[in-house]
Scaffold this motif. Sequence first.
Motif, PDB file in Angstrom:
ATOM      1  N   UNK A  10       0.839  -1.203   0.000  1.00  0.00           N
ATOM      2  CA  UNK A  10       0.000   0.000   0.000  1.00  0.00           C
ATOM      3  C   UNK A  10       0.873   1.251   0.000  1.00  0.00           C
ATOM      4  N   UNK A  11       1.934   1.243   0.798  1.00  0.00           N
ATOM      5  CA  UNK A  11       2.857   2.383   0.807  1.00  0.00           C
ATOM      6  C   UNK A  11       3.463   2.615  -0.568  1.00  0.00           C
ATOM      7  N   UNK A  12       3.863   1.545  -1.225  1.00  0.00           N
ATOM      8  CA  UNK A  12       4.497   1.647  -2.530  1.00  0.00           C
ATOM      9  C   UNK A  12       3.523   2.190  -3.579  1.00  0.00           C
ATOM     10  N   UNK A  13       2.318   1.662  -3.598  1.00  0.00           N
ATOM     11  CA  UNK A  13       1.317   2.115  -4.572  1.00  0.00           C
ATOM     12  C   UNK A  13       0.932   3.560  -4.298  1.00  0.00           C
ATOM     13  N   UNK A  14       0.746   3.917  -3.039  1.00  0.00           N
ATOM     14  CA  UNK A  14       0.367   5.300  -2.707  1.00  0.00           C
ATOM     15  C   UNK A  14       1.510   6.280  -2.965  1.00  0.00           C
ATOM     16  N   UNK A  15       2.739   5.833  -2.823  1.00  0.00           N
ATOM     17  CA  UNK A  15       3.877   6.682  -3.183  1.00  0.00           C
ATOM     18  C   UNK A  15       3.843   6.978  -4.677  1.00  0.00           C
ATOM     19  N   UNK A  16       3.614   5.940  -5.482  1.00  0.00           N
ATOM     20  CA  UNK A  16       3.503   6.136  -6.927  1.00  0.00           C
ATOM     21  C   UNK A  16       2.326   7.044  -7.281  1.00  0.00           C
ATOM     22  N   UNK A  17       1.215   6.853  -6.597  1.00  0.00           N
ATOM     23  CA  UNK A  17       0.038   7.687  -6.873  1.00  0.00           C
ATOM     24  C   UNK A  17       0.283   9.144  -6.499  1.00  0.00           C
ATOM     25  N   UNK A  18       0.897   9.373  -5.354  1.00  0.00           N
ATOM     26  CA  UNK A  18       1.139  10.759  -4.944  1.00  0.00           C
ATOM     27  C   UNK A  18       2.142  11.435  -5.869  1.00  0.00           C
ATOM     28  N   UNK A  19       3.199  10.727  -6.222  1.00  0.00           N
ATOM     29  CA  UNK A  19       4.162  11.293  -7.167  1.00  0.00           C
ATOM     30  C   UNK A  19       3.509  11.478  -8.533  1.00  0.00           C
ATOM     31  N   UNK A  20       2.696  10.533  -8.951  1.00  0.00           N
ATOM     32  CA  UNK A  20       1.985  10.624 -10.226  1.00  0.00           C
ATOM     33  C   UNK A  20       1.054  11.819 -10.279  1.00  0.00           C
ATOM     34  N   UNK A  21       0.421  12.150  -9.159  1.00  0.00           N
ATOM     35  CA  UNK A  21      -0.465  13.320  -9.121  1.00  0.00           C
ATOM     36  C   UNK A  21       0.322  14.593  -9.382  1.00  0.00           C
ATOM     37  N   UNK A  22       1.483  14.697  -8.767  1.00  0.00           N
ATOM     38  CA  UNK A  22       2.322  15.884  -8.966  1.00  0.00           C
ATOM     39  C   UNK A  22       2.839  15.934 -10.406  1.00  0.00           C
ATOM     40  N   UNK A  23       3.345  14.820 -10.896  1.00  0.00           N
ATOM     41  CA  UNK A  23       3.876  14.775 -12.266  1.00  0.00           C
ATOM     42  C   UNK A  23       2.779  15.088 -13.280  1.00  0.00           C
ATOM     43  N   UNK A  24       1.619  14.485 -13.108  1.00  0.00           N
ATOM     44  CA  UNK A  24       0.506  14.724 -14.033  1.00  0.00           C
ATOM     45  C   UNK A  24       0.084  16.184 -14.040  1.00  0.00           C
ATOM     46  N   UNK A  25       0.017  16.777 -12.869  1.00  0.00           N
ATOM     47  CA  UNK A  25      -0.354  18.190 -12.768  1.00  0.00           C
ATOM     48  C   UNK A  25       0.651  19.053 -13.527  1.00  0.00           C
ATOM     49  N   UNK A  26       1.921  18.807 -13.297  1.00  0.00           N
ATOM     50  CA  UNK A  26       2.970  19.590 -13.967  1.00  0.00           C
ATOM     51  C   UNK A  26       2.933  19.375 -15.478  1.00  0.00           C
ATOM     52  N   UNK A  27       2.792  18.131 -15.908  1.00  0.00           N
ATOM     53  CA  UNK A  27       2.786  17.833 -17.343  1.00  0.00           C
ATOM     54  C   UNK A  27       1.590  18.482 -18.032  1.00  0.00           C
ATOM     55  N   UNK A  28       0.416  18.410 -17.422  1.00  0.00           N
ATOM     56  CA  UNK A  28      -0.763  19.016 -18.045  1.00  0.00           C
ATOM     57  C   UNK A  28      -0.634  20.537 -18.081  1.00  0.00           C
TER      58      UNK A  28
END
Length: 181
Positions: A136-154
């Motif tokens: 769960x920690x690993x998946x949520x780490x990816x999700x939280x980082x993905x949220x930041x990356x996605x926001x920046x990319x968009x």
Amino acid sequence: DIKDIITDDYARVNNLSMLGVFLVVMFSFKSILIPVILVMVIEFAIFLNMSVPFYTHESLPFVASIVIGTIQLGATVDYAILMTSRYHKERVVRRKSKKEAIDIAHKTSIKSIMISGMCLFASTFGVTMSSSIDMIKSICTLLSRGAVISTIVVILVLPAMLTVFDKWICKTTWDMRKIDY
């Protein structure tokens, strides 16, 4: 065995998810090029997110890639559609120039995109910090980082793509074909 099945499932799920997003965006915007651009931008954000564990030699649970790919795709498409819808409205309804339409779309969408992205980041990062289960920690780490990356990319890449491909977007979008570019 599960690892082999997940590898096959990842490719299938990823392709079906992209196809689903492509079709929904294509019919919504009545365009061929807009869904291509949105899927490319979203997949770029997912690629950036999944490349971090590779370069940091972090091991991931075998289900992480399939979970991240679909959730990040779903979250990022919302951000991208928000900005693209406004760009489309400015070009079609208000007959704004390419530059004006993208400027307005960017200025009016950025706050909503940032708030949504940061809410996803905060909620998943909170789970990362409080969970004692490694998967769960690993998946949520990816999700939280993905949220930041996605926001920046968009916020940064999507307006650039709309600018570069505006002429072809106008040619391949049903209600934009008569727009002067």
